[in-house]
Scaffold this motif. Structure first.
Motif, mmCIF file in Angstrom:
data_model
loop_
_atom_site.group_PDB
_atom_site.id
_atom_site.type_symbol
_atom_site.label_atom_id
_atom_site.label_comp_id
_atom_site.label_asym_id
_atom_site.label_seq_id
_atom_site.Cartn_x
_atom_site.Cartn_y
_atom_site.Cartn_z
ATOM 1 N N VAL A 146 -0.205 0.136 -6.713
ATOM 2 C CA VAL A 146 -0.611 -0.190 -5.350
ATOM 3 C C VAL A 146 -1.876 -1.025 -5.446
ATOM 4 O O VAL A 146 -2.844 -0.619 -6.089
ATOM 5 C CB VAL A 146 -0.864 1.092 -4.520
ATOM 6 C CG1 VAL A 146 -1.362 0.753 -3.131
ATOM 7 C CG2 VAL A 146 0.415 1.908 -4.441
ATOM 8 N N ASN A 196 0.791 -1.229 0.000
ATOM 9 C CA ASN A 196 0.000 0.000 0.000
ATOM 10 C C ASN A 196 0.823 1.278 0.000
ATOM 11 O O ASN A 196 0.354 2.313 0.457
ATOM 12 C CB ASN A 196 -0.989 0.020 1.169
ATOM 13 C CG ASN A 196 -1.908 -1.173 1.139
ATOM 14 O OD1 ASN A 196 -2.352 -1.586 0.070
ATOM 15 N ND2 ASN A 196 -2.167 -1.751 2.280
ATOM 16 N N LYS A 197 2.071 1.215 -0.487
ATOM 17 C CA LYS A 197 2.905 2.422 -0.593
ATOM 18 C C LYS A 197 3.455 2.526 -2.006
ATOM 19 O O LYS A 197 3.906 1.544 -2.579
ATOM 20 C CB LYS A 197 4.100 2.351 0.366
ATOM 21 C CG LYS A 197 3.756 2.400 1.824
ATOM 22 C CD LYS A 197 3.691 3.821 2.290
ATOM 23 C CE LYS A 197 3.537 3.844 3.797
ATOM 24 N NZ LYS A 197 3.605 5.149 4.337
ATOM 25 N N ASP A 238 -4.118 -2.050 -3.085
ATOM 26 C CA ASP A 238 -5.290 -1.592 -2.345
ATOM 27 C C ASP A 238 -5.406 -0.079 -2.436
ATOM 28 O O ASP A 238 -4.417 0.624 -2.565
ATOM 29 C CB ASP A 238 -5.191 -1.987 -0.865
ATOM 30 C CG ASP A 238 -5.233 -3.493 -0.675
ATOM 31 O OD1 ASP A 238 -5.890 -4.162 -1.493
ATOM 32 O OD2 ASP A 238 -4.606 -3.994 0.270
ATOM 33 N N GLU A 239 -6.628 0.399 -2.337
ATOM 34 C CA GLU A 239 -6.858 1.836 -2.377
ATOM 35 C C GLU A 239 -6.265 2.484 -1.128
ATOM 36 O O GLU A 239 -6.439 2.000 -0.016
ATOM 37 C CB GLU A 239 -8.354 2.121 -2.436
ATOM 38 C CG GLU A 239 -8.666 3.590 -2.581
ATOM 39 C CD GLU A 239 -10.158 3.851 -2.704
ATOM 40 O OE1 GLU A 239 -10.579 4.927 -2.272
ATOM 41 O OE2 GLU A 239 -10.872 2.977 -3.226
ATOM 42 N N ILE A 240 -5.549 3.573 -1.327
ATOM 43 C CA ILE A 240 -4.979 4.310 -0.207
ATOM 44 C C ILE A 240 -6.073 5.202 0.356
ATOM 45 O O ILE A 240 -6.730 5.936 -0.373
ATOM 46 C CB ILE A 240 -3.772 5.157 -0.654
ATOM 47 C CG1 ILE A 240 -2.677 4.235 -1.193
ATOM 48 C CG2 ILE A 240 -3.263 6.019 0.488
ATOM 49 C CD1 ILE A 240 -1.518 4.957 -1.813
#
Length: 98
Positions: free
Chosen positions: A78, A66-67, A80-82
């Motif tokens: 990425v 997630n970065k 997953d949605e941040i």
């Protein structure tokens, strides 16, 4: 960059002991240097990634879920949605987007 600099100067003029965190690639280094006489100005580019590497016991680049990490292959992807919180947004006084 002059617009960023002038806006930052106007903003910090109203503050006691301001701290400016700058993360804008090479521009951040120059801007932080120029603002240093008026406030604590810190170029924090990649700081969060370095912290994440250290948390994992590494001193070099490793995958951090997630970065975004432009130093890694496919680091701009990425899975997953941040998500940002309202509390996070409340702490930001000025956002610059050019």
């Amino acid at each position: 960059m002059e617009n960023l600099y002038n806006t930052a100067l106007k903003t910090i003029a109203t503050m006691d002991n301001p701290i400016i965190l700058v993360s804008m690639g090479p521009t951040a280094t120059v801007l932080a240097y120029k603002l240093a006489g008026n406030a604590q100005a810190i170029d924090i580019g990649h700081f969060d990634l370095q912290y994440e590497y250290k948390r994992r016991g590494k001193y070099t680049s490793v995958d951090v879920p997630n970065k975004f990490d432009n130093e890694r292959v496919n680091g701009d992807e990425v899975s997953d949605e941040i998500q940002y919180s309202d509390e996070y947004d409340k702490q930001i006084i000025v956002k610059f987007v050019e």
